[in-house]
Design a protein around this motif. Structure first.
Motif, PDB file in Angstrom:
ATOM      1  N   ARG A 147       0.833  -1.203   0.000  1.00  0.00           N
ATOM      2  CA  ARG A 147       0.000   0.000   0.000  1.00  0.00           C
ATOM      3  C   ARG A 147       0.875   1.264   0.000  1.00  0.00           C
ATOM      4  NH1 ARG A 147      -2.516  -1.211   4.149  1.00  0.00           N
ATOM      5  NH2 ARG A 147      -1.501   0.032   5.756  1.00  0.00           N
ATOM      6  N   ILE A 148       1.845   1.327   0.896  1.00  0.00           N
ATOM      7  CA  ILE A 148       2.694   2.512   0.995  1.00  0.00           C
ATOM      8  C   ILE A 148       3.517   2.703  -0.274  1.00  0.00           C
ATOM      9  CG2 ILE A 148       4.636   3.562   2.219  1.00  0.00           C
ATOM     10  CD1 ILE A 148       3.673   2.080   4.697  1.00  0.00           C
ATOM     11  N   GLY A 149       4.071   1.606  -0.784  1.00  0.00           N
ATOM     12  CA  GLY A 149       4.890   1.694  -1.982  1.00  0.00           C
ATOM     13  C   GLY A 149       4.150   2.335  -3.128  1.00  0.00           C
ATOM     14  N   ASN A 150       2.881   1.953  -3.301  1.00  0.00           N
ATOM     15  CA  ASN A 150       2.089   2.477  -4.406  1.00  0.00           C
ATOM     16  C   ASN A 150       1.494   3.842  -4.118  1.00  0.00           C
ATOM     17  OD1 ASN A 150       1.812   0.522  -6.790  1.00  0.00           O
ATOM     18  ND2 ASN A 150       1.625  -0.848  -5.043  1.00  0.00           N
ATOM     19  N   ARG A 151       1.098   4.101  -2.890  1.00  0.00           N
ATOM     20  CA  ARG A 151       0.545   5.412  -2.561  1.00  0.00           C
ATOM     21  C   ARG A 151       1.609   6.515  -2.683  1.00  0.00           C
ATOM     22  NH1 ARG A 151      -2.909   4.804   3.077  1.00  0.00           N
ATOM     23  NH2 ARG A 151      -4.915   4.188   2.149  1.00  0.00           N
ATOM     24  N   SER A 152       2.763   6.239  -2.134  1.00  0.00           N
ATOM     25  CA  SER A 152       3.771   7.278  -1.962  1.00  0.00           C
ATOM     26  C   SER A 152       4.677   7.469  -3.160  1.00  0.00           C
ATOM     27  CB  SER A 152       4.638   6.941  -0.744  1.00  0.00           C
ATOM     28  OG  SER A 152       5.380   5.746  -1.016  1.00  0.00           O
TER      29      SER A 152
END
Length: 214
Positions: A147-152
């Motif tokens: 999730r973080i990898g794709n959001r950020s």
């Protein structure tokens, strides 16, 4: 999907993570490599807190493959029955304990291929053990990190393997050892799935997530 952040931005982000938490630790309780392996295997589709609650009574009496085999599958189930998929997990733990004795002298191996040869041990589980116990810069991508990898834009990718590769290729080398824990803890407590705490986020200024919360 966000675009991949450039090197200066990545360095700035991970410098902030390091400044805030220089030595991040995993939250699964364990006493040796074997109990770590078992805890990680049990944590699939379960919370670390739930696994810790179950293993606090288990590991004092079964902290080696030999002791786990002596305990047996039915008694193991009694300890872990609060964890999802407990019957299948118990079967895998007993089988992997036997294989550790038969193939690895009762020791947890330090290679990904050897770890993945064990029942119930996939790439993510192997990478956690390699990172936490053997201090290799292995990147275990769970739902938080994905999730973080794709959001950020830290590590965009369509699946966990692509995200893992993006972390390995784009996180500056000096941060790779702890990148897994910084990201998973950030996802667990700050960049949550439903309502990320963007106001409390130390990397918000560099994050590409368009729907930041107030």
């Amino acid at each position: 999907m966000a675009r991949q952040l450039d090197y200066p931005t990545m360095h700035r982000i991970f410098s902030r993570f390091r400044d805030a938490n220089p030595e991040p630790k995993g939250e699964l309780e364990h006493v040796n490599a074997f109990t770590l392996l078992v805890a990680v295997a049990l944590s699939a589709q379960a919370t670390d807190a739930g696994v810790n609650k179950a293993t606090r009574g288990l590991f004092p009496i079964a902290d080696t493959p030999e002791k786990m085999l002596a305990l047996g599958e039915e008694r193991l189930i009694e300890h872990i029955k609060t964890i999802g998929l407990f019957r299948n997990k118990a079967k895998n733990v007993i089988r992997l304990s036997q294989l550790l004795i038969d193939n690895f002298g009762g020791q947890v191996p330090s290679s990904r291929a050897a770890l993945q040869s064990l029942p119930g041990v996939g790439r993510k589980t192997a990478n956690v053990v390699l990172n936490m116990w053997f201090h290799q810069a292995a990147q275990a991508v769970d739902t938080h990190i994905f999730r973080i990898g794709n959001r950020s834009g830290i590590a965009p990718g369509k699946d966990e393997t692509v995200v893992e590769r993006a972390i390995e290729d784009n996180v500056p080398a000096e941060f790779l050892q702890h990148a897994h824990h910084w990201l998973i803890l950030h996802g667990r407590y700050i960049c949550t799935a439903r309502k990320p705490r963007c106001a409390d986020c130390i990397i918000a200024a560099d994050c590409q997530f368009e729907e930041k919360t107030a």
